[in-house]
Motif scaffolding. Structure first.
Motif, PDB file in Angstrom:
ATOM      1  N   PHE A 275       5.935   0.472 -15.718  1.00  0.00           N
ATOM      2  CA  PHE A 275       7.290   0.128 -15.290  1.00  0.00           C
ATOM      3  C   PHE A 275       7.924  -0.765 -16.339  1.00  0.00           C
ATOM      4  CE2 PHE A 275       7.182  -4.360 -14.116  1.00  0.00           C
ATOM      5  CZ  PHE A 275       5.808  -4.597 -14.115  1.00  0.00           C
ATOM      6  N   ARG A 276       9.240  -0.756 -16.372  1.00  0.00           N
ATOM      7  CA  ARG A 276       9.960  -1.650 -17.286  1.00  0.00           C
ATOM      8  C   ARG A 276      11.310  -1.986 -16.673  1.00  0.00           C
ATOM      9  NH1 ARG A 276      13.529   1.490 -20.240  1.00  0.00           N
ATOM     10  NH2 ARG A 276      13.162   3.715 -20.040  1.00  0.00           N
ATOM     11  N   ILE A 277      11.790  -3.173 -17.031  1.00  0.00           N
ATOM     12  CA  ILE A 277      13.118  -3.582 -16.594  1.00  0.00           C
ATOM     13  C   ILE A 277      14.140  -2.818 -17.439  1.00  0.00           C
ATOM     14  CG2 ILE A 277      14.722  -5.539 -16.326  1.00  0.00           C
ATOM     15  CD1 ILE A 277      12.226  -5.951 -14.640  1.00  0.00           C
TER      16      ILE A 277
ATOM     17  N   GLU B 236       7.447   4.999 -14.934  1.00  0.00           N
ATOM     18  CA  GLU B 236       7.103   6.149 -15.772  1.00  0.00           C
ATOM     19  C   GLU B 236       5.650   6.535 -15.576  1.00  0.00           C
ATOM     20  OE1 GLU B 236      10.121   5.201 -19.502  1.00  0.00           O
ATOM     21  OE2 GLU B 236       8.047   4.495 -19.619  1.00  0.00           O
ATOM     22  N   THR B 237       5.387   7.837 -15.667  1.00  0.00           N
ATOM     23  CA  THR B 237       4.006   8.300 -15.795  1.00  0.00           C
ATOM     24  C   THR B 237       3.967   9.174 -17.043  1.00  0.00           C
ATOM     25  OG1 THR B 237       4.327  10.270 -14.433  1.00  0.00           O
ATOM     26  CG2 THR B 237       3.596   8.304 -13.284  1.00  0.00           C
TER      27      THR B 237
ATOM     28  N   LEU C 213       3.895   8.172  -5.360  1.00  0.00           N
ATOM     29  CA  LEU C 213       4.546   7.385  -6.423  1.00  0.00           C
ATOM     30  C   LEU C 213       5.569   6.404  -5.853  1.00  0.00           C
ATOM     31  CD1 LEU C 213       5.078   9.985  -9.299  1.00  0.00           C
ATOM     32  CD2 LEU C 213       3.159   8.438  -8.900  1.00  0.00           C
ATOM     33  N   GLY C 214       6.293   6.830  -4.818  1.00  0.00           N
ATOM     34  CA  GLY C 214       7.270   5.932  -4.202  1.00  0.00           C
ATOM     35  C   GLY C 214       6.580   4.693  -3.651  1.00  0.00           C
ATOM     36  N   ARG C 215       5.504   4.911  -2.929  1.00  0.00           N
ATOM     37  CA  ARG C 215       4.749   3.785  -2.358  1.00  0.00           C
ATOM     38  C   ARG C 215       4.232   2.871  -3.463  1.00  0.00           C
ATOM     39  NH1 ARG C 215       1.796   3.134   2.459  1.00  0.00           N
ATOM     40  NH2 ARG C 215       2.088   5.283   3.138  1.00  0.00           N
ATOM     41  N   GLN C 216       3.700   3.497  -4.527  1.00  0.00           N
ATOM     42  CA  GLN C 216       3.146   2.720  -5.644  1.00  0.00           C
ATOM     43  C   GLN C 216       4.248   1.901  -6.335  1.00  0.00           C
ATOM     44  OE1 GLN C 216       0.715   5.368  -8.067  1.00  0.00           O
ATOM     45  NE2 GLN C 216       0.519   3.806  -9.631  1.00  0.00           N
ATOM     46  N   ALA C 217       5.417   2.502  -6.474  1.00  0.00           N
ATOM     47  CA  ALA C 217       6.535   1.791  -7.134  1.00  0.00           C
ATOM     48  C   ALA C 217       6.950   0.565  -6.313  1.00  0.00           C
ATOM     49  CB  ALA C 217       7.720   2.742  -7.318  1.00  0.00           C
TER      50      ALA C 217
END
Ligand SMILES: CC(C)(COP(=O)(O)OP(=O)(O)OC[C@H]1O[C@@H](n2cnc3c(N)ncnc32)[C@H](O)[C@@H]1OP(=O)(O)O)[C@@H](O)C(=O)NCCC(=O)NCCS
Length: 150
Positions: free
Chosen positions: A6-8, A58-59, A92-96
């Motif tokens: 992840f990134r800002i 991102e993946t 992925l939503g949960r992980q994010a």
């Protein structure tokens, strides 16, 4: 679990965020579905120039999701959250959201999110993550409701 980075987001990411925002408004059935990409781009730029922040997930170096949020009182208000269509139902939503809670948002912050009533999939997602009903937003059509017959 899929490895997720992840990134800002910065101003360079505005075009990418606006594209994903366009799919988000389509998927959730929002009235803003009529906004053009240019309008969504201008609005996203204005969000990031204000108190909003966005995070891109991102993946394998590919963007798969984003979140747009701002602090609101004692809470974080999540304004937009989107997972790219072909990457859904893989956790992925949960992980994010876990990443946001553990690594981006200050510990212990309450999180609020608005969901359109007809976005049943979105509502199912937030409930699966433990979100519960907090407020109900009502609206009156332009010009007000038709008069009631006596
Ligand atoms: C809602 C959204 C963010 C879910 O992302 P996702 O990566 O597919 O979600 P996850 O795979 O992490 O799902 C976690 C849990 O949420 C629930 N859930 C997710 N999508 C669901 C759906 N379409 N229908 C029913 N439940 C769903 C399930 O319980 C799921 O767990 P399971 O797959 O083990 O059954 C994604 O579908 C999306 O971006 N939709 C369009 C935009 C939107 O509606 N955003 C939210 C409103 S602001």
């Amino acid at each position: 679990m899929v490895a997720m980075d992840f990134r800002i987001a910065t101003s360079d990411d505005v075009p990418l965020l606006a594209k994903m925002n366009r799919y988000l408004v389509q998927d959730e059935g929002h009235r803003n579905a009529g906004m053009t990409l240019v309008q969504l781009t201008d609005r996203m730029r204005a969000f990031l120039e204000s108190e909003y922040q966005a995070v891109i997930f991102e993946t394998d170096g590919e963007p798969v999701a984003y979140a747009l949020f701002r602090p609101q009182g004692d809470a974080i208000h999540l304004r937009q959250f989107y997972v790219v269509r072909e990457h859904r139902r893989r956790g992925l939503g949960r992980q994010a959201i876990d990443i946001l809670r553990q690594r981006v948002w200050a510990a212990g912050r309450r999180v609020t999110v608005g969901v359109l009533t007809k976005n049943e999939k979105g509502i199912a997602f937030w409930r699966a993550l433990g979100f519960t009903d907090y407020a109900l937003e009502l609206e009156s059509p332009p010009g007000g409701a038709p008069p009631q017959s006596l």
